[in-house]
Design a protein around this motif. Structure first.
Motif: not given
Lengths: 257, 276
Positions: A28-31, A241-242
């Motif tokens: 989560x929260x990143x490429x 992403x995400x």
């Protein structure tokens, strides 16, 4: 060779080869890259020595190789758990063995091996992928050879600590890509060595997954897909992403006739 | 004008050579205020960070900070047919624009008229152009009125105002357009900008004249770690063909409608262009 009309496009779509990619999860929260995630295609082996990658690399999306007239991506049908961006990329080079508990200049498995596609480096991006979690709160710089063959130092870029996360490197102003990466240095020790690596890749198509748990279909009509030509020996993977996104994609590709 | 007249024309242009794909990628920690826009002109990435402008100039595609493309040849024109990008902010609107003119080095504490001047080299009739208040170094926290004196597309002198400082825009990379007056279609020249009082800090701001080309929306994700994505083409947005003039200085800004505060933002995207 051009596809000269809408009817020819539809004919190409009718004869196209569907290729499936299915990966169950990513952080989560990143490429994040699809390379080391189990699924279809299989996960790649965590890299060590710098190697140029190609269609024959285990874990590459198995596109029809050896197309004589160019292979085009005509349509993509995307299903993701959550919306986000999906970037179809050609992996050019992959290495590992970098650590996050030493501020010394690191040259383990560097410099990266010579590119075998996109060899001038233009449009070739550099990213750092976390293979085994590191501590948090540090940045890195790299020395690299740019698209003109000049040695440059990157701007400082933040590292993400989560395994599976990918952070793009910021080039020196004016650079449009890299031919190789020479070394890697973190600003402060994170206290945890972990395992990191550098990937050189070329984004081919940016796809938007706009539906929650549903389908997004993009082609030259719906979505304005650019009908990219895919290198016939490309090592295709996804950068997303995400997070929390199980992903399944069907790519329809066809050779020009 | 050699418009892409139908779908066959479009498919042919996309596969017949003279296509161009340009990657954009930016990353920085910026202050996001609900409804305020952020400019990526001076943010590192691809293209590289531009130098903050000083004297008034008309930037081109050769200016550091401009999104790369090649001018069309052989009598063809350049068309922007698709922009797709993933952004690390939610619920926002992005704009690709041609940056026509800019000046920096203006002060947030000066209350007399600060001269802009210069001359446009593209879209010189002013139609479709907007003037923006752009911040390069934080100005002060006092909310004041900025009054723009300009010449509109009708060749009439006019003024427009926005609030800056305070809870409006005050931080590096913030950018806000001045509204047009009734009956106007754009900005042809800017004479000066005047602050009603000091914002409390000089900082560094400027005036930018831009010509918006394409807008795209980032989806609302619902989770803080989920991020937006967008893909806009001249087909699925039902917009017209977007011509990129030779030597255009392509740049990007976006405007978040989420309360994000100070956060790292990065995006990766692609512009697809054809020639006809």
């Amino acid at each position: 060779m051009a596809i000269t009309s809408l009817s020819n496009f539809r004919a190409a779509l009718a004869r196209s080869t569907p290729l499936y990619l299915s990966k169950p999860a990513s952080p989560s929260g990143t490429y994040a890259a699809s390379l080391l995630t189990p699924g279809k295609p299989v996960a790649m082996v965590t890299p060590t020595t710098s190697l140029a990658r190609s269609l024959s690399t285990a874990g590459s999306l198995p596109i029809p190789g050896g197309a004589l007239n160019g292979l085009r991506l005509l349509q993509a049908t995307i299903s993701t758990v959550a919306p986000g961006v999906v970037v179809l990329c050609d992996l050019l080079n992959y290495q590992g063995g970098l650590v996050a508990n030493s501020v010394a200049v690191q040259t383990t498995n560097l410099p990266t091996a010579a590119l075998t596609r996109s060899t001038d480096g233009a449009g070739v991006l550099v990213a750092v992928e976390i293979f085994a979690s590191i501590g948090s709160g540090t940045t890195y710089t790299s020395t690299y050879v740019n698209q003109d063959g000049a040695t440059k130092t990157s701007k400082s870029s933040q590292l993400i600590s989560t395994a599976g996360g990918v952070k793009l490197m910021s080039f020196a102003d004016g650079d449009t890509g890299a031919r190789s990466v020479t070394n890697f240095t973190i600003a402060t020790s994170t206290g945890t060595a972990g395992n990191m690596g550098i990937l050189l890749f070329k984004p081919l198509v940016v796809l938007a997954a706009t539906a929650w748990g549903g389908l997004t279909q993009q082609d030259a009509i719906s979505g304005g897909l650019q009908l990219e030509t895919i290198p016939s020996d490309a090592c295709l993977f996804l950068l997303q992403s995400g997070g929390r996104r199980g992903t399944a994609i069907s790519f329809n590709m066809a050779e020009d006739v | 004008m050699a418009l892409l007249t139908n779908m066959s024309d479009r498919v042919s242009a996309m596969t017949g050579g003279n296509v161009q794909t340009t990657i954009v990628q930016k990353r920085d920690t910026l202050v996001y205020i609900v409804g305020a826009a952020n400019s990526y002109w001076a943010i590192p990435g691809l293209p590289g960070a531009a130098a903050n402008p000083t004297t008034v100039t008309a930037p081109t595609r050769a200016t550091l900070g401009a999104i790369a493309f090649t001018n069309p040849t052989g009598g063809r024109q350049k068309w922007l047919v698709r922009v797709a990008l993933g952004a690390m902010i939610n619920s926002a609107m992005g704009t690709i624009y041609d940056r026509l003119l800019h000046i920096g080095g203006l002060s947030g504490t000066v209350t007399t008229a600060q001269t802009v001047g210069g001359a446009l080299t593209r879209y010189t009739n002013g139609v479709g152009n907007l003037a923006y208040f752009e911040i390069y170094t934080d100005i002060g926290s006092s909310s004041v009125t900025a009054t723009l004196s300009y010449t509109n597309d009708l060749n009439n002198a006019a003024t427009a105002t926005i609030r800056v400082g305070g809870t409006d825009i005050q931080n590096r990379s913030h950018i806000a357009p001045f509204p047009l007056n009734a009956g106007e279609k754009g900005v042809k020249a800017v004479t000066s900008v005047t602050l009603s009082s000091s914002t409390g800090t000089a900082g560094d701001f400027g005036i930018t004249v831009g010509h918006p080309l394409m807008t795209l929306t980032y989806g609302f994700q619902g989770f803080s770690e989920e991020r937006g994505s967008a893909a806009t083409s001249t087909i699925n947005s039902l917009g017209g063909d977007v011509e990129i003039l030779s030597d255009a200085c392509l740049a990007m800004l976006d405007q978040s409608f989420s309360s994000l505060g100070t956060t790292e933002h990065y995006f990766l995207g692609m512009l697809n262009m054809v020639e006809k």
